[in-house]
Design a protein around this motif. Structure first.
Motif, PDB file in Angstrom:
ATOM      1  N   UNK A  86       0.769  -1.393  -0.026  1.00  0.00           N
ATOM      2  CA  UNK A  86      -0.019  -0.047   0.095  1.00  0.00           C
ATOM      3  C   UNK A  86       0.709   1.317  -0.085  1.00  0.00           C
ATOM      4  N   UNK A  87       2.100   1.091  -0.305  1.00  0.00           N
ATOM      5  CA  UNK A  87       2.945   2.457  -0.205  1.00  0.00           C
ATOM      6  C   UNK A  87       4.097   2.086  -1.412  1.00  0.00           C
ATOM      7  N   UNK A  88       4.864   3.068  -1.521  1.00  0.00           N
ATOM      8  CA  UNK A  88       5.991   3.124  -2.430  1.00  0.00           C
ATOM      9  C   UNK A  88       7.382   2.338  -1.668  1.00  0.00           C
ATOM     10  N   UNK A  89       7.178   1.940  -0.667  1.00  0.00           N
ATOM     11  CA  UNK A  89       8.516   1.712   0.126  1.00  0.00           C
ATOM     12  C   UNK A  89       9.468   0.632  -0.743  1.00  0.00           C
ATOM     13  N   UNK A  90       8.933  -0.035  -1.824  1.00  0.00           N
ATOM     14  CA  UNK A  90       9.792  -0.899  -2.627  1.00  0.00           C
ATOM     15  C   UNK A  90      10.536  -0.052  -3.681  1.00  0.00           C
ATOM     16  N   UNK A  91      10.312   1.348  -3.896  1.00  0.00           N
ATOM     17  CA  UNK A  91      10.942   2.177  -4.748  1.00  0.00           C
ATOM     18  C   UNK A  91      11.900   2.999  -4.075  1.00  0.00           C
ATOM     19  N   UNK A  93      15.330   3.131  -2.444  1.00  0.00           N
ATOM     20  CA  UNK A  93      16.564   2.418  -2.386  1.00  0.00           C
ATOM     21  C   UNK A  93      17.145   2.615  -0.760  1.00  0.00           C
ATOM     22  N   UNK A  94      16.640   3.673  -0.254  1.00  0.00           N
ATOM     23  CA  UNK A  94      17.238   3.991   1.156  1.00  0.00           C
ATOM     24  C   UNK A  94      16.825   2.747   2.177  1.00  0.00           C
ATOM     25  N   UNK A  95      15.673   2.023   1.528  1.00  0.00           N
ATOM     26  CA  UNK A  95      14.897   1.190   2.530  1.00  0.00           C
ATOM     27  C   UNK A  95      15.049  -0.331   2.168  1.00  0.00           C
ATOM     28  N   UNK A  96      15.883  -0.423   1.163  1.00  0.00           N
ATOM     29  CA  UNK A  96      15.913  -1.643   0.656  1.00  0.00           C
ATOM     30  C   UNK A  96      16.186  -2.872   1.532  1.00  0.00           C
ATOM     31  N   UNK A  97      17.353  -2.563   2.291  1.00  0.00           N
ATOM     32  CA  UNK A  97      17.805  -3.302   3.378  1.00  0.00           C
ATOM     33  C   UNK A  97      16.825  -3.727   4.464  1.00  0.00           C
ATOM     34  N   UNK A  98      15.733  -2.836   4.389  1.00  0.00           N
ATOM     35  CA  UNK A  98      14.772  -3.186   5.567  1.00  0.00           C
ATOM     36  C   UNK A  98      13.959  -4.428   5.288  1.00  0.00           C
ATOM     37  N   UNK A  99      14.139  -4.903   4.022  1.00  0.00           N
ATOM     38  CA  UNK A  99      12.991  -5.922   3.579  1.00  0.00           C
ATOM     39  C   UNK A  99      13.538  -7.234   4.319  1.00  0.00           C
ATOM     40  N   UNK A 100      12.426  -8.154   4.947  1.00  0.00           N
ATOM     41  CA  UNK A 100      13.269  -9.395   5.710  1.00  0.00           C
ATOM     42  C   UNK A 100      12.018 -10.314   5.892  1.00  0.00           C
ATOM     43  N   UNK A 101      12.337 -11.295   6.365  1.00  0.00           N
ATOM     44  CA  UNK A 101      11.513 -12.395   6.696  1.00  0.00           C
ATOM     45  C   UNK A 101      10.903 -12.498   8.104  1.00  0.00           C
ATOM     46  N   UNK A 102       9.785 -12.471   8.411  1.00  0.00           N
ATOM     47  CA  UNK A 102       9.199 -12.425   9.731  1.00  0.00           C
ATOM     48  C   UNK A 102       8.199 -13.695   9.953  1.00  0.00           C
ATOM     49  N   UNK A 103       8.224 -14.275  11.012  1.00  0.00           N
ATOM     50  CA  UNK A 103       7.332 -15.440  11.371  1.00  0.00           C
ATOM     51  C   UNK A 103       6.917 -15.086  12.901  1.00  0.00           C
ATOM     52  N   UNK A 104       5.485 -15.278  13.217  1.00  0.00           N
ATOM     53  CA  UNK A 104       4.809 -15.150  14.337  1.00  0.00           C
ATOM     54  C   UNK A 104       3.676 -15.969  14.199  1.00  0.00           C
ATOM     55  N   UNK A 105       3.390 -16.774  15.530  1.00  0.00           N
ATOM     56  CA  UNK A 105       2.186 -17.780  15.601  1.00  0.00           C
ATOM     57  C   UNK A 105       1.838 -17.533  16.837  1.00  0.00           C
TER      58      UNK A 105
END
Length: 412
Positions: A86-91, A93-105
């Motif tokens: 719902x945002x332009x975060x993927x575009x 580049x300063x936040x490229x390294x923030x993408x990560x895998x997360x698991x919660x149950x």
């Protein structure tokens, strides 16, 4: 003398006719209230200033924000716990390294995905990220994708309260706490309810906990709904001495906690808890919530079919011991007996599929399947739903007026 008697009789009949106008099947007999789902996301990027402003201009009754927490503990308005869709975060580049895998149950929350999660961004960083419209619907305008940043909850409240003053009409705020288990784990507190307490603290400081409205409103008469939409106030209009609000969560333990802490009505959201759709389940809900908000298929297909198709298991003996599943009409009637209002979600723009089970599966056990948005909304109006979460508020307003006129004409 005879003429005078006829005149008096005519006036009496007219007065009786006006007073005895057929009422809606809602708890208070008034038209269903409309809640703008994420504002007006059919035309504007969801949860944006534009989305909320458009919802207000369309005279919606409630304007919905979804709440999450930033890295520095600020309540922010984001539908999911992540930002990619719902945002332009993927575009950026300063936040490229923030993408990560997360698991919660947890008991009520489950996440397993790779994304840009909101709790990895500070409030200041989130303000540099823009809201964008979903590209999956070609008729939704894409003109506003550079115009609106992510909002904090206090910014949302400032905006809505400003619209209340500017437009001189009330709008209810109806925030949803997303995944309380997740945020209470990420932001530990002494009582384990720091997430909920942050919301309550803001609502208290903004005076939403004072002078809650009476449980039942006066029944609208012929023409009152149209006047309400056009903001034509009655001669005896008195400005409310309260701020209209309700608090939502899918987590029943959060709802129960909030219900003990505030007089603001609590909305119990649900899509996967079979016990809620039994007489004893409603008894429990009534102890802490004033509004039950199920996924709309639960009120159309009925609980048994809904849980079957969604592969949600339950203990049949336990459900029977709680009084068995209530079919939609019985569920609304029994909820109303317990002073619980009912609010299905979400009825979308007519240009997109309804998403109903009965439109996806050919099963003769579906007793009714609406063919279009008119039939869908009329079904929920007739059922007696007190609130409905909607998108394309303009269409919803037209259909609500049409149904109100239908009730009026049936009374003649």
């Amino acid at each position: 003398m005879f003429k005078s008697i006829l005149t008096l009789t005519s006036l009496a009949l007219l007065a009786t006719s006006t007073y005895s106008r057929s009422v809606w099947n809602t708890l208070d007999g008034n038209p269903s209230k409309l809640a703008g789902h994420r504002g007006e996301k059919a035309f504007m990027p969801e949860h944006s200033l534009g989305s909320y402003h458009m919802a207000a201009l369309m005279a919606v009754d409630y304007i919905e924000p979804d709440l999450v927490l930033s890295k520095d503990g600020v309540l922010m308005v984001v539908h999911n716990e992540w930002l990619g869709d719902t945002t332009n975060v993927a575009n950026l580049t300063q936040f490229a390294d923030r993408k990560k895998q997360y698991t919660f149950k947890g008991k009520y929350s489950a996440i397993n995905r790779t994304e840009w999660f909101v709790w990895d961004f500070t409030y200041a960083e989130l303000k540099t990220i823009n809201r964008v419209q979903d590209t999956g619907y070609p008729y939704r305008p894409q003109y506003f994708n550079k115009d609106f940043s992510v909002l904090s909850f206090t910014e949302y409240l400032d905006h809505v309260e400003g619209l209340i003053k500017t437009l001189d009409r009330p709008f209810g705020v109806i925030p949803e706490l997303k995944s309380p288990e997740v945020f209470n784990a990420l932001f530990p507190s002494a009582n384990g309810r720091g997430y909920e307490d942050r919301l309550l603290d803001i609502m208290t400081k903004r005076n939403y906990t004072l002078n809650q409205p009476p449980p039942l409103s006066p029944v609208m008469q012929s023409g009152d709904l149209l006047d309400n939409i056009l903001n034509i106030k009655p001669k005896n209009y008195a400005k409310p001495n309260y701020k209209l609000a309700a608090l939502q969560s899918f987590d029943p333990e959060t709802c129960e906690y909030l219900g003990k802490k505030t007089k603001i009505p609590i909305v119990s959201l649900d899509q996967n808890k079979p016990w809620m759709y039994t007489p004893k389940g409603l008894d429990k809900i009534a102890s802490y919530s004033k509004i039950l908000s199920p996924g709309k298929d639960l009120l159309l297909a009925g609980p048994a079919l809904y849980f079957e198709y969604n592969k949600i298991s339950y203990n049949k003996t336990e459900i029977e011991s709680m009084g068995g599943f209530l079919q939609p009409k019985d569920l609304v009637r029994e909820a109303h007996k317990r002073q619980i209002e009912v609010s299905p979600y979400t009825l979308p723009d007519s240009r997109q599929p309804s998403g109903l089970l009965c439109t996806r599966y050919n099963d003769t056990r579906f007793e009714y399947c609406p063919k279009n948005r008119k039939e869908e909304m009329f079904y929920f109006f007739d059922l007696g739903c007190d609130y409905i979460f909607v998108e394309n508020i303009f269409e919803a307003q037209v259909l609500r007026l049409a149904f109100d006129n239908k009730i009026d004409s049936e009374d003649c």
